[in-house]
Structure formats: structure tokens, C-alpha cells
Design a protein around this motif. Structure first.
Motif, mmCIF file in Angstrom:
data_model
loop_
_atom_site.group_PDB
_atom_site.id
_atom_site.type_symbol
_atom_site.label_atom_id
_atom_site.label_comp_id
_atom_site.label_asym_id
_atom_site.label_seq_id
_atom_site.Cartn_x
_atom_site.Cartn_y
_atom_site.Cartn_z
ATOM 1 N N UNK A 1 23.569 48.437 46.484
ATOM 2 C CA UNK A 1 24.568 47.360 46.424
ATOM 3 C C UNK A 1 24.268 46.366 47.552
ATOM 4 N N UNK A 2 24.317 45.093 47.232
ATOM 5 C CA UNK A 2 23.994 44.050 48.221
ATOM 6 C C UNK A 2 25.251 43.584 48.965
ATOM 7 N N UNK A 3 25.002 42.863 50.034
ATOM 8 C CA UNK A 3 26.107 42.244 50.766
ATOM 9 C C UNK A 3 26.929 41.326 49.862
ATOM 10 N N UNK A 4 26.242 40.564 49.009
ATOM 11 C CA UNK A 4 26.972 39.640 48.132
ATOM 12 C C UNK A 4 27.877 40.415 47.188
ATOM 13 N N UNK A 5 27.378 41.512 46.657
ATOM 14 C CA UNK A 5 28.196 42.311 45.747
ATOM 15 C C UNK A 5 29.378 42.943 46.483
ATOM 16 N N UNK A 6 29.099 43.464 47.651
ATOM 17 C CA UNK A 6 30.199 44.091 48.393
ATOM 18 C C UNK A 6 31.226 43.044 48.824
ATOM 19 N N UNK A 7 30.740 41.858 49.144
ATOM 20 C CA UNK A 7 31.647 40.765 49.511
ATOM 21 C C UNK A 7 32.572 40.413 48.348
ATOM 22 N N UNK A 8 32.056 40.489 47.131
ATOM 23 C CA UNK A 8 32.906 40.219 45.963
ATOM 24 C C UNK A 8 34.050 41.234 45.898
ATOM 25 N N UNK A 9 33.742 42.474 46.233
ATOM 26 C CA UNK A 9 34.787 43.517 46.283
ATOM 27 C C UNK A 9 35.821 43.189 47.352
ATOM 28 N N UNK A 10 35.339 42.784 48.531
ATOM 29 C CA UNK A 10 36.262 42.408 49.609
ATOM 30 C C UNK A 10 37.130 41.229 49.166
ATOM 31 N N UNK A 11 36.474 40.231 48.592
ATOM 32 C CA UNK A 11 37.183 39.011 48.193
ATOM 33 C C UNK A 11 38.183 39.285 47.077
ATOM 34 N N UNK A 12 37.926 40.326 46.295
ATOM 35 C CA UNK A 12 38.827 40.675 45.192
ATOM 36 C C UNK A 12 40.004 41.520 45.699
ATOM 37 N N UNK A 13 40.162 41.585 47.006
ATOM 38 C CA UNK A 13 41.273 42.369 47.553
ATOM 39 C C UNK A 13 40.971 43.854 47.609
ATOM 40 N N UNK A 14 39.716 44.187 47.694
ATOM 41 C CA UNK A 14 39.311 45.591 47.648
ATOM 42 C C UNK A 14 40.003 46.462 48.677
ATOM 43 N N UNK A 15 40.246 45.925 49.849
ATOM 44 C CA UNK A 15 40.865 46.730 50.906
ATOM 45 C C UNK A 15 42.396 46.690 50.858
ATOM 46 N N UNK A 16 42.935 46.026 49.847
ATOM 47 C CA UNK A 16 44.395 45.931 49.732
ATOM 48 C C UNK A 16 44.952 46.615 48.502
ATOM 49 N N UNK A 17 44.083 47.185 47.693
ATOM 50 C CA UNK A 17 44.528 47.727 46.411
ATOM 51 C C UNK A 17 44.261 49.227 46.373
ATOM 52 N N UNK A 18 45.329 50.035 46.434
ATOM 53 C CA UNK A 18 45.105 51.485 46.534
ATOM 54 C C UNK A 18 44.421 52.098 45.326
ATOM 55 N N UNK A 19 44.501 51.457 44.172
ATOM 56 C CA UNK A 19 43.954 52.122 42.983
ATOM 57 C C UNK A 19 42.439 52.286 43.053
ATOM 58 N N UNK A 20 41.763 51.550 43.928
ATOM 59 C CA UNK A 20 40.312 51.726 44.044
ATOM 60 C C UNK A 20 39.941 52.932 44.913
ATOM 61 N N UNK A 21 40.882 53.385 45.695
ATOM 62 C CA UNK A 21 40.548 54.318 46.771
ATOM 63 C C UNK A 21 40.985 55.739 46.468
ATOM 64 N N UNK A 22 40.204 56.680 46.960
ATOM 65 C CA UNK A 22 40.687 58.047 47.055
ATOM 66 C C UNK A 22 41.940 58.053 47.939
#
Lengths: 394, 394, 394, 394
Positions: free
Chosen positions: B219-240
Motif C-alpha cells: 500500500x502506498x502513501x497516496x492510498x493510505x492518505x485516501x484512508x486518512x482523508x476518508x475519516x479512517x481514524x474517526x470511524x470505528x467500523x473499520x477497526x478491531x
């Protein structure tokens, strides 16, 4: 009280029976017993009574009942355990601080939801509804076991060591120790999808097992005592590194509910503090303790696939069910192709699949009809307040 | 300094080369850089220099050298990492407080042990001795990688963001994203026992794999950034569930070494703070983050058996080695039939087989010659300071 | 190096002398010794070297130097201790992680500021400037003492018990024990405002003292050992409730730097680990220990007013200055009419006037010329790494 | 129930009255309310009911009753708060886990001890016995106030904000703000030794006071709100350094029981959640908050000597008693010549004289007859669950 009318549909009858069993478990307890929370991992009995009701109200009545209105607007948050999809949750370690609603308020909540559920079920039972009701009942049965283990932990903190039920169920004995042989090979693991199952038991898939042996019964108190007497809790070479840290940080020298009094070993259980029974299975052990015992004994813990294969191919094995959950060496992980259910109900299992280990079988506190060979229970490695024991493999 | 005489036996020459490489890694660092310990999980560079030397002194010179006397009587405890079989250990979180011996004292310790090791090797090399020397060198190479990751973590705590090496190695790019197909079936997993291997790679055994796909690159920085930008760290459903607790307890909103400055993303690395490179692989991610990203991306992490099988059957896969360790969904566990080595050396691997997850491949900080398809690296789920990235599977 | 030219103004000469004394205290230390931080309450020597320089740069050069430019833009935050009025501060417990700037960078910073300060002082010395320079020098002297106590604590964590200075200053002995009588009455407390003083010594005001007695000297090691031998650390009735919690939480059985080796008591000091000297004063005691000892001895600690009054009226009392700071029973509080200085400098004292206790006198680590009868030192009740001892009262 | 027979001796009548008042305070509470413990600093109401009884049983019946036998052998440990002289104590933070004895068991314990106490008092009342009974009653009155504050804190943790008593006592209003002048000088401080007093009020001694002014009333909600609105919780210059750490560590932005709902300020109290009353005194403030408010207001807190002198010389001051305890700037310390009572009762006060601050006056929760000008209440600087307010001085 739910009336057991003859005209009840079997699903409704089962609903009434399971719900009543929960109330029966709380019957020997005072309001005070039902209020207290002994540690963050445990919950008050009153909370269990309410949360299991919340489950039916939130996941069944809300979408299925015409003109649904919540019993109490605050309960959606107050009795939500961990479903982020439903919204916020009241702080778990503070469940013991909610003295109001009272137990009688919660019983009224149960009666209200029971009546509405029975009315709903009387009007028809679509496959989707039936599946959710069954899930709710299985969920309630899991909490029935937790009521027993949580209240026992609470009472264990009391210097008077009161008994939950003087006439408590005793664990079954396991007979002589034998190694049973299993040939292994490519075996099928997981539920076949018929009958009720949790999503974590799916999909049925293939695993390759090397030949293995499984102990015919659980480790007994006498055997575990030999480990203790041999300096088991003082010798790091028996322990996983993190287990050894756990032993030292918590200054452990014996199982959670064992007490040394005047030169005699006594064990706290559902019937209070009694003499250690040598032939009874050693209970309330953590994964760390199970692993250390196996290392000391020159054996190992089985994988969950080994355990399941043995359970399915040799139904004569004693103590597989109804005595103690049995730690496996398998970390709790999704089966290949696992898919969580959509919606908030999908938070039931999948999100816990990390840093926990699978236990198989069932215990003396597991309600009747809640056991099967593919069932996957799971707890963190330090959990000691469940009825968890050791079946060796090699 | 070790002299590279032409007459050195190949094992002695390799010994000299590996030992010198460690010194080369410390060369850009001041005595102060080598002293500090940034967190309990990391160690001072000076400690790494000493501990790797202690390993040779304790496990080789002590049993094999005639008339052995320790270089310094206190070092047995001071530089013992975790070998209970050797005796007590100095408190790990306080390694940064041992300012004396100085770095130059430690270098003298290295030179003393190097000279005695070369003298020993010049006198003969039994298979047992050869195996222990090779283990010591592989052990030192593992610490070479830790020197890089630990010092980078230390420098990351400095508000001036100093560079470890301005001309640092850059991670390789991975090219276009493709899914590669693998048929699965009963496959062999683990090392064949020839050449060097750690005990945790044994025994070679069979596993059954369902058909699967593996991403052609990380996974690249750009791809991971898309996850961050999509609220990845604010949405519990993505996380264990435990991952979500980790995010909230540590108030995480991005990877460990990412910084948002004046509207631009910058990344701390071996060459200091630089602009985020979109095509470079996302690095320094925890298992929790890897798992959440995979969930967001509609994929999953591979098992270690899947990863190993792919590495062995498709050598054309980019970025399998030398870029970033790749989290697998496999908890670190013994292979069927695993046996730890006898004695204190047996504490090398087995006792850590709980609550950690396996990473496969190798990273830009892995020294040359220290990678293979069966290699099992492992860290806890919250570890973020290693060069750890994500290769998706499905 | 500062040149001591004959033409220096006395203030400049004093500036040069104090600054050089700080460098002399660091001279016996390696770069590694100067880097490490042994606990959050202590600071690295390198940080002390930089922070004392920052004080002159921030509070004097910035407002008084024409065309002021900071030596390094990051130092304003990096070396700010606790002055919110100046802005943000680098995390105190992480001061030991800042390996760059190096010690030599910090020495260059010192030399730069020294040169600019001397140039400034050569151009004129307004009363305001003179007062701030004197405050900066007194501030630096306080850090000179902390350099000694902090590095001693650091070295005490080293199992090799290295000496800071083999030829360390020894505490003065106090002679025979006598009770000295003081009549009390309405006495004046506080500084008269002439000469240098800290704001917390003002205003001079009246207090009423009942008649009291003060011990002629400090409690000795032999006396404190009798308390230890009498079970002092095992008997709660000697301790304040919070002190007893402190003893149990930290498992204390003796003073911080006392060690029992092979049946002998040894004491760690500036000259390393040496035999306990019976007649030397007991040092490095917390308020809790001082209070417990006094309770055991049937006496009490003096109030700060009693101590000050005795110091001013009986100059013949031994060990009042230069041996050990002496705990008083007085909580650190503002004198009636206290006013903090305006601006950030006003954060020097007043904001710490809670939950700390006053110590009077001075210690063997206090630099020459930094003692007076009205001086108010203060530390929390659990502080044990200062040269703090006990003078009884009744 | 205690019978109020006409023939009761006045001391016995007072005993009966105080004991009944405790029961009356618990009357509005369910068994569950009486079971829970909301934080380590608070205790369950049931524990208060039992501990106050234990006090009479242990300190009076045991030494004075012929043929004494304990009501229950385990209660000596279970209901001992902190008296090391009596022996071990059950873990304070776990008081909420003792569900058995039940509340009705505890009431039976009370009734048993009450009957035996009344029988004892009927047989004669030596001065020693009379003094101990009075101490026990004053002790019980202190716990009466704690019952109110502890249960209010418990209910405040409930998201439904239930009221303890809908018809709760309201705090008295204080009228217009005025500065009252006091000349100071050598004044007498402390109790004269007649009538009941705690040992910490002795001995009466002299202190010198500079002239001072005291506010005519307590700080109101409106005034405190102005401090909040002015950024009081965001500006470090108002706060003691430790207070500012407290604000940030606990993320404070307002008093404990204030809530901002839909743009309106609401305050939790004994009558539940109600609109903020501007003229009512600001309550439930910590020392840190009181100190910060005073700093913001350009004033200071009074010393306890100032407060006591004012109370004795100007009886017309409003809100001195019965509204809110008033923080003073005086650390809780022994008066000159203080002697604790011999035996375990001597642990009542003296051992707490460190790191706490004195509050003077009394609050709306203080029982009738339990106030006097020399009374010294004390709490740590972070305590916020008491009815504690601010009276300014300058």
C-alpha cells in the motif's frame, strides 16, 4: 412473569423459557448483589438483565414493531454494550454506579419487552425475524453464563466468601487419564450452516492437521497442585514471557480462587469456600496458567481445529462439554472467507478477533442447549474469572 | 578495529564483517545519540553495541574459551536482555540511565570479545561452535535493524527532526497494483532445515490453503492518505475493537511519523522530515492500522502461510523483501511439532509466542543476507516504530 | 571560555565567575552523563547548561540587546522550563531524549550568550538590568545545586555506583546534641528588602511565636539508623497517613541512598558507595521521613519562622548552612502582602505555593554566597534526592 | 428503631437523636443507592451506616461493656476506616463490592449496638465514657455530611441525574458584596477547651495578624460564571502550577456539577439538575478553583486565623455557617503544642496534617449543632465533591 400458554408457537415458547431462566439465575441475589460491579471486565447482574432486553428492543422491536416507541429514551445509550453502529455507550467500568433505574425498574423493562416480543411473534415470524430472535436468545444465554461468572467474582471479593447457590452444580469428574490418538489429515472445520450458529463459526473450510493426541479428560486439581507445589509460579522457564510478567506484576502464586488456610487448600466456588477436591477439574485458569502447566507437564494445548476434529470424531471423550471451557493455542481469528453480518449486529464477533484465544467446549455455567463442537468462545490471555480449564495435547 | 587478514576462515571473515557493520551503523551518531532511550520498547544504541557482544561472550566464549574470565563482572546482568536462564537482568526501561560504561568502554568491550572470538575461531570450529557463531551473527543482524528503528524513533522525539543519515536508503517503489492469484491446496510451510534458520521456522509442515489473491505491491502513501482523508481514524467500523480503543487512548489521527504542516503532509524518515512521497510505501504502521486499512479497502491481510507460499511460488512479486515488513493476520504461534532449543538459547523465540502477530519479508533496514521466505518476524499489535507496511490479500 | 579581564565591572566579573562555576561542575562528566535524565523531577546536566543560558537570553538579551536575534529559534521552546508567559515548553519528562543540540552545541550557546551579555554589561547597567542579571545569576546558582543532586541521582541508578567526584565535599559534623532555647514573641520574618532576595522572602512581616527549643545540630546517621533498627519503616503510628501510603507504595525500608550489603550499611554519595558514617548527618530524606523520625524521637520539625528567628538570633548554631537543607513543618505559602513580580519572571515562585514544604538553610551542594537566613527552599513531601536533613524542635 | 423514652438521660437522648438522623438521611435511598461507591474518595451509604456503628462498638462497647462480644467477628476489619491501631482494614476503593452484609443486616447491626449503648449509658456515665460517646456522635455527624456529599456524587454519575431529595435544602443567599475591615494584631486562635472540640482545635494559642479585609459573603454563581466566561479555565496565569496541571489532566472547563445544555447553564444538586441560580453561592469547588478565582478577582483566600478571628469578632457576617465550607489558604497543620489523643482514637486528626487545606464554617449538609468558629475541616486541593465555596480576602 411470562405466562406459558399452551398456544405459544415453539419460538415464542423458547423465548419465554430462555427469558425466565435469566430471571431464575438472579433469584438468589439481593438488589445489592445485582448492583455491584467487581471489575471493568465484569458487569452488574442488573446490567445483564437490562442489556439482554435492550438487545431485543433495539434489534427486533425497533425495526419490526409497528409504532415502535422506546421503553425509556435513555436506555439506548445506558444498556448498549459496544455497538458503535447503534450509537454512544455508557462507560463500561462505571456500570456499577447506575443505581437508578432500580432492579425493579429493570424487571418492569423486561416484562414490557417480553410482552411486546410475544405479541410480535404471535403476529408472524419471517425468516429474518426468526433468525434475529434466535440470535437474541443465544446472546441472552451467553449473558446467563456471564451472570454466574460475574457474580461469583463479585462474591469472591467479599472477605466473608458468601455462596451464590449453596446447592451449586458441581463439575463432572473425568475418570482416568489417557491419551487418545487422532490421525489428522485434511479435515473440515467450522459449522455447516444448518441450525443456529454464530458468524464466527463460518465458513466451513479445510485445514490440514498433523497426527496428534488429546487428553481423555481435563487437568485435575491434584495435578495442578503438583505444578504449584513444584514451584510452578516461581520458575520462568515454564511461562510465556508475557505470562511471566503477568505472574510478577500480579504477584500470583496459585489460581484465582484458591486459598491457603491453616495449611489446607480451599477453593472458592458457587457454593462458597470449600476444601479442594483432588479429582475435580482445575478451574478459573488463565491462558498463561494453562500454557505454563502444559509446558511443565511436557505437553501442549490443542489447536481449536484439533479440538473440534476430536469432538466430532470421538463422541466418547469425557468432559468435552458442560464442565469447563478449554483453552486452545489458537488465537481468535477469522476463518478463511469469514464475513461479518451487515449492520450493527455484525459487531457481534468480528471486531474482537485480535489478542484473544479460543476456548472450546462449554462449562458447568453454560445453559442447556448452548453447546456444540464448532462453538468458538474467546477471552484475553489474562482472563481468570471464567470456568476455564486445561485439556492437554501432544 | 578488526583486521581483515587474508588468512581468515570464511566464518571468521563473516564474523568480522557483521561486527564491523554494526559499528558502521553507529558511526553517524554522537555519544549522546547512543545514550538515550526513547521508550521502554526501544534500547539505546550503546546498549545494542554491548548486548550483541554479551551474546558472544556469554553463549560462546564462556563455554568454549579455555580459561574464560569475563571482561567485566557486572556486564553479565547489565547487558542480559531477557535470558532468565543466564540470571538477572537490568531493568529494561532504565537502559538509558547507564551512562557508564561509556561508549568508548563498550567499544573496548567489543574489541576485546572480537579478538578472543577470532582467536577461538582460529583454533577450530566444531559444528556446535559454528552453529552458535552463526546464531550470534544473525542475532547481531536483528539488532542492526533495531539500531536503525530505535534511533529513528529517538530522533523523531526531537522537535528539530534531525536526520540519522541524510543519504538514507529509500524504500523501493512497487509499480502498478495487481491482484496475483494463488491456487492454494496442501502446501509446505516452514524451513527445510538446511542452511541457517531460527527455531521458530521449524518444523516444515503442511497447511491447507483455500485459493487466494495477493497484492502485487505494498500500500502506498497516496492510498493510505485516501484512508486518512476518508475519516479512517474517526470511524470505528473499520477497526478491531481493541484497535479502536488504541486510536482513542492515544488520540491517533495519522501514522506515527506523519506530520501536517501548513496544509502539507510531511513524513519523518532516516533523512529527516521530507514531503510525503505518494508512490512510496506507507511505513511505520501498527497491526491495528494495517487491519483498519484493509477493512476500509474491502480486503484483508494475508496469513503467514499465504505470504510464504506466494513468495516461494512467484519470485517476481515486487517489494516482498527489502522495503517493509508486512503484517500478516497470523498470530505468532509454534508450528506443529515446534521444539525450542535446550538451555538459555531456547528463550530466543518460543516464549514470545503469544499476543504478537507475524510480519513477513524484510525492510530497508534489514541488513543484507538476513532475509528469506520462511523468516518470521513478530511484534505486538500496537508497534509502530518498525518499518512495517501493508500487503493486501483477498 | 570567558576571559577574566582586569577591566571588568564587578557585576560582569561576578557574571563570568558564576557562569564558569557551572561549567566546572559539568567538567567531571562525560557527554553521556550530561545527556541522561533519571526521572521526571530531575533534568539532564546538558539541559541545565542550556536552560540557565536561555534565562539570560530570554529575560535580558531579548529586551535589552539592540538588534536582538535568537541564537537558535527552537531554543525558546526547548529550554523554557515552566514560564507560560514566554510560551510553550518542551515536555519535561522527555528532556533526556533531546540528543541534539549536542553538549558542544550547548557550550557554544553558552559562549555566545556570555559574550553578548558581557558586551551588554560593558555598555551600561541600569538598575532594572542589574536586578535581572542578579536574578539570572541566583537562578543559575540554584541550578548549580540541581546539577549536583540530579547527576547524583542518575549515578545512583547505575549498578556500578560510580562517583561524581571522588574528592567530593563532605558534610560538616555537628558536635554534641543540645536543645537551644528561644523565647519567641512577636518576631519579624522575611527579608528586609536590601541586597538580593527572591520575591517569596517578602514582605518582612510580624509573626507570633510561642517559646520553643531547637536542636543544636542535625540528626546523624547513627540516630536515624536507630529509628530504622527500631522498625521505623514498619510502624504506621510514626507516619503521617500519606507518608505511610508512600512507604508502602514504594516499599521503603530505609533512606534513598542507603544500601545493606553483607550485613553492613553503605551510603551512596558524591564519592560513590562508602561505609555509613555514624556522626555524619542523615541526608536525602523526604519530608515524610523527617516527620516520622521526629514523631519517633518525641519531638517535631520547626516552623520556618522558628528556624529563621533562631538563625538570626543565635549565629553560633552549627550546621545551619552548608550541610543540608532542613525540612520545616511550614507549607510553602505567600507571606502576608506577597506580590509576585509582573511578567513572566513573576512565575518564578508564587505559582508553586501549594502542596510543598519549606526547607531552610543550605546544603553542601549550595554554591558559595547563595545562603541567607530568610531563604525559602521548597519541595514536595516525597522528594528524596536533595541534600535534605532533619533539625528537631520542640 | 430507637424508642424515645422520657426517662432517657440527656446524653442517651442525644445519642438516640443523632443515630436516628443518620437513618433519616438514608431513608430516601434504595438498597442499590446505598450499595454503590462512585470513587475511592467516597464511600457507600451502607458503609457509612456500618462504620459509624463500628466506631461505637470498637471504641466504647469493647472497653466498657461487661462481657463484650462483637456483633460479627468480621466487622472489625470490614468497617475499620483507617485506624491502624485497631488492626487491618478492608480495601477502601472496594467498599462498594461488599454486597453482603446487606443493608438490612447493617440496620440490624445498628439496632443491636444502639440497644447495647443505651443499656450501657443507663448504667452510668463516667467522664471518659461521656467524652467518647460525644466523640462518636460528632464522628457520626461528620459522616452524616459525607452521606449527603457521597450520594450526590454517585447520583451525578448517572446520566438520568436523579435527585436525592426533590425538596432539598437550598443554600442561603448572601446579600450585597462588601469588604469588612479587621484590625488584626496578636489574636487568640483555637478552642478554649470547654465544651466539645476535636483535638486539632487545640491548644488555644496566639497568632499575629496584619490588618485585613474579608468579603461579606460567598462568591456567587454569577460571579464565578464571569470567571469562566473570561476564559478562566484556559489561562494559566490565574492558576497555581499544580492547579493548572490539574485542569489540563482532567480537561476541566467548569465546576464539577455545572452542565452546559442547549446554551443554558444547569447545575446538579440535591434536587437534581436545575437552572443555574445567579445569586446562589458557587459550590463544589476545589482549592485550585478557589485560588484561581481569587487570583482572577484580584484578591486572595483568607488564612484560617483571619477567618476565625472575623467569625468571632463580627457575628453579623452572612453565610459564615450553614451554606458552604470556605477554603482558606492555610495548609492543615498542628497548632503549636498540639498533642494527639493517646491510642487509636489519636489517629482521628493528626496523621492527616499534610498536603491538605483547611476549610472553615459549615455547609448546608452539615447537621445542626455541628458548627463552631474554631472548627477545622480539611480536604486535599483537588477535592470537588464537598459543598465548598469561596470567601475572598485581601
Amino acid at each position: 412473569m411470562l405466562e406459558q400458554r399452551e398456544t405459544l408457537h415453539p419460538l415464542a415458547a423458547r423465548f419465554a423459557q430462555v427469558r425466565q431462566h435469566t430471571m431464575a439465575l438472579a433469584a438468589p441475589l439481593s438488589d445489592e448483589d445485582c448492583q455491584a460491579q467487581s471489575m471493568p471486565d465484569a458487569s452488574p447482574v442488573k446490567w445483564h438483565l437490562a442489556h439482554t432486553t435492550w438487545f431485543f428492543e433495539t434489534f427486533i422491536l425497533e425495526p419490526f414493531e409497528a409504532g415502535f416507541a422506546p421503553f425509556h429514551s435513555a436506555f439506548r445509550v445506558l444498556y448498549n454494550s459496544y455497538y458503535n453502529g447503534v450509537g454512544a455507550q455508557y462507560s463500561r467500568p462505571q456500570r456499577g454506579l447506575v443505581t437508578r433505574p432500580s432492579r425493579s425498574d429493570v424487571v418492569a423493562y423486561r416484562e414490557n419487552v417480553d410482552a411486546r416480543m410475544l405479541a410480535l411473534l404471535a403476529r408472524g415470524r419471517s425468516p429474518e425475524l426468526t433468525a434475529l430472535v434466535e440470535l437474541g436468545l443465544q446472546h441472552e444465554q451467553q449473558h446467563q453464563e456471564l451472570i454466574v461468572t460475574d457474580v461469583m467474582h463479585l462474591l469472591s471479593m467479599n472477605p466473608l466468601f458468601p455462596a451464590y447457590q449453596p446447592e451449586a452444580m458441581l463439575p463432572a469428574l473425568g475418570g482416568p487419564f489417557l491419551w487418545r490418538d487422532f490421525a489428522g489429515g485434511v479435515v473440515a472445520v467450522g459449522h455447516d450452516g444448518e441450525q443456529f450458529h454464530f458468524d464466527n463459526e463460518l465458513p466451513r473450510h479445510r485445514q490440514f492437521l498433523e497426527p496428534y493426541q488429546l487428553a481423555s479428560r481435563l487437568v485435575t486439581n491434584a495435578e495442578y497442585l503438583a505444578f504449584v507445589a513444584d514451584g510452578g509460579y516461581n520458575e520462568p522457564s515454564f511461562w510465556l514471557a508475557e505470562g511471566w510478567d503477568f505472574v510478577r506484576a500480579n504477584k500470583l502464586s496459585q489460581p484465582l480462587y484458591w486459598h491457603r488456610q491453616d495449611g489446607h487448600w480451599r477453593v472458592f466456588g458457587l457454593d462458597g469456600l470449600t476444601d479442594l477436591q483432588p479429582d475435580a477439574p482445575a478451574l478459573n485458569l488463565s491462558y498463561f496458567e494453562a500454557s505454563a502447566y502444559a509446558q511443565w507437564a511436557g505437553a501442549r494445548l490443542p489447536t481449536e481445529a484439533e479440538w473440534e476434529h476430536a469432538a466430532l470424531t470421538d463422541p466418547s471423550l469425557p468432559q468435552m462439554f458442560g464442565t469447563a471451557w478449554q483453552w486452545t493455542s489458537s488465537a481468535y481469528a477469522p476463518y478463511p472467507g469469514f464475513r461479518a453480518a451487515p449492520g450493527a449486529v455484525g459487531e457481534y464477533n468480528g471486531k474482537f478477533m485480535v489478542n484473544q484465544y479460543v476456548l472450546r467446549g462449554s462449562s458447568l455455567a453454560t445453559p442447556p442447549g448452548h453447546s456444540r463442537a464448532t462453538y468458538r468462545n474467546f477471552f484475553p490471555t489474562g482472563a481468570r474469572w471464567q470456568f476455564s480449564g486445561i485439556r492437554l495435547a501432544r
